[in-house]
Enzyme design. Structure first.
Site, PDB file in Angstrom:
ATOM      1  N   ARG A 103     103.240 -15.783  14.602  1.00  0.00           N
ATOM      2  CA  ARG A 103     102.180 -14.891  14.152  1.00  0.00           C
ATOM      3  C   ARG A 103     102.559 -13.444  14.425  1.00  0.00           C
ATOM      4  NH1 ARG A 103      97.247 -14.734  17.881  1.00  0.00           N
ATOM      5  NH2 ARG A 103      98.481 -13.031  18.746  1.00  0.00           N
ATOM      6  N   HIS A 150      88.579 -17.903  14.173  1.00  0.00           N
ATOM      7  CA  HIS A 150      89.399 -19.043  13.786  1.00  0.00           C
ATOM      8  C   HIS A 150      89.512 -20.036  14.931  1.00  0.00           C
ATOM      9  CE1 HIS A 150      92.144 -15.944  15.350  1.00  0.00           C
ATOM     10  NE2 HIS A 150      92.923 -16.929  15.773  1.00  0.00           N
TER      11      HIS A 150
END
Length: 313
Positions: A304, A289
């Site tokens: 996260r 990512h």
């Protein structure tokens, strides 16, 4: 009457050298599912594809509610088939976000990143003057660990007025489209992963030195096998992969440069435009990512949680 067309000599074509080792235009093999796996519908939610092989929006679920066995099974199938799932307007508390992630295993902590409300929540609070951390670089999370994360659940708390998207790349497609010659070169090869190159982009030696013993360099296969789907996945990244074992430095650097470039191919990617309260859940084994820092001095806040994984093979 027969007409004879005079033959003319075709002039020889001038030589044209194409540099080796790069990424060039051309058709891509875009295979979302493993060989022999049928494309089946989903019964417990609506799934909206966002890309050819990667990325799907899930509609009709409230992630703050408990996830039963049947729903967990179907969400896991969606994760394996689409590699990153998007859920709009969830507005989860940190506890709810962690609770959702725990359906896939134990959570891991990361002492090198800013902490949120608990040790297993990482907080990225970006604005004017903030440390950039892992933006503007393709990577998979914590591949410097012996057991890199299985996946991660990310929620945006605050979004800038423009920009701040995140992109994901399908590393099964990246492997599938390597030339046979490159596949032969990396078959059975291993590579060294180290936390220092990635974190040295924004931390100094005094911040990193205390963690050297906790996170020594590790070796992982250059091509890992997904433990659930059996797909072959390209498993090297710019942030943490330092060299291919057994190769001279120049040869290793050249080959790694070619391999890490594969994440840059648009056909392997999906791009997500965030709104506050959105959640993304991705398979860290199968993807890389890239957080796009194109929002200037505006603030972007994300949290996260990461799910502990297994040793790559």
């Amino acid at each position: 009457m027969t007409v004879t067309i005079p033959q003319t000599d075709v002039p020889p074509l001038r030589a044209a050298h194409v540099p080796t080792g790069g990424i060039y235009e051309g058709a891509r093999e875009l295979r979302r599912l493993p060989e022999g796996v049928p494309d089946r519908p989903y019964g417990l939610f609506e799934l909206i594809p966002q890309g050819s092989t990667i990325g799907a929006e899930i509609r009709g679920l409230d992630l703050s509610r408990p996830v039963g066995p049947a729903l967990r099974e179907e969400l896991n199938r969606a994760l394996l088939e689409w590699k990153v799932l998007f859920f709009r307007a969830q507005h989860l508390t940190s506890e709810q976000q962690s609770g959702f992630a725990r359906n896939w295993g134990e959570l891991e902590t990361n002492p090198l990143l800013a902490r949120g409300s608990s040790a297993d929540v990482v907080r990225f609070d970006k604005g004017a003057g903030a440390t950039p951390t892992f933006e503007n670089v393709w990577h998979a999370d914590v591949t410097f660990r012996e057991r890199p994360a299985l996946g991660a659940v990310l929620q945006l708390r605050e979004v800038p007025p423009f920009g701040g998207d995140t992109m994901w790349a399908d590393m099964a497609a990246a492997y599938d489209n390597l030339s046979p010659e490159v596949k032969d070169r990396i078959d059975g090869a291993t590579a060294v992963h180290d936390f220092i190159p990635g974190f040295a982009r924004f931390y100094g030696p005094e911040r990193l030195a205390p963690f050297q013993d906790a996170f020594p360099p590790v070796e992982h296969p250059v091509v890992r096998t997904h433990p659930e789907t059996g797909r072959k996945l390209l498993f090297v990244n710019t942030s943490f992969t330092t060299r291919i074992t057994g190769l001279a430095r120049e040869e290793s650097d050249q080959l790694l440069r070619h391999l890490v470039q594969q994440a840059h191919v648009p056909e392997y990617q999906v791009r997500f435009r965030w709104q506050a309260g959105d959640v993304a859940f991705w398979d860290n084994r199968a993807t890389q990512h890239y957080a796009v820092n194109d929002y200037g001095s505006h603030r972007r806040v994300a949290e996260r949680v990461a799910i502990a994984g297994d040793r790559p093979y």
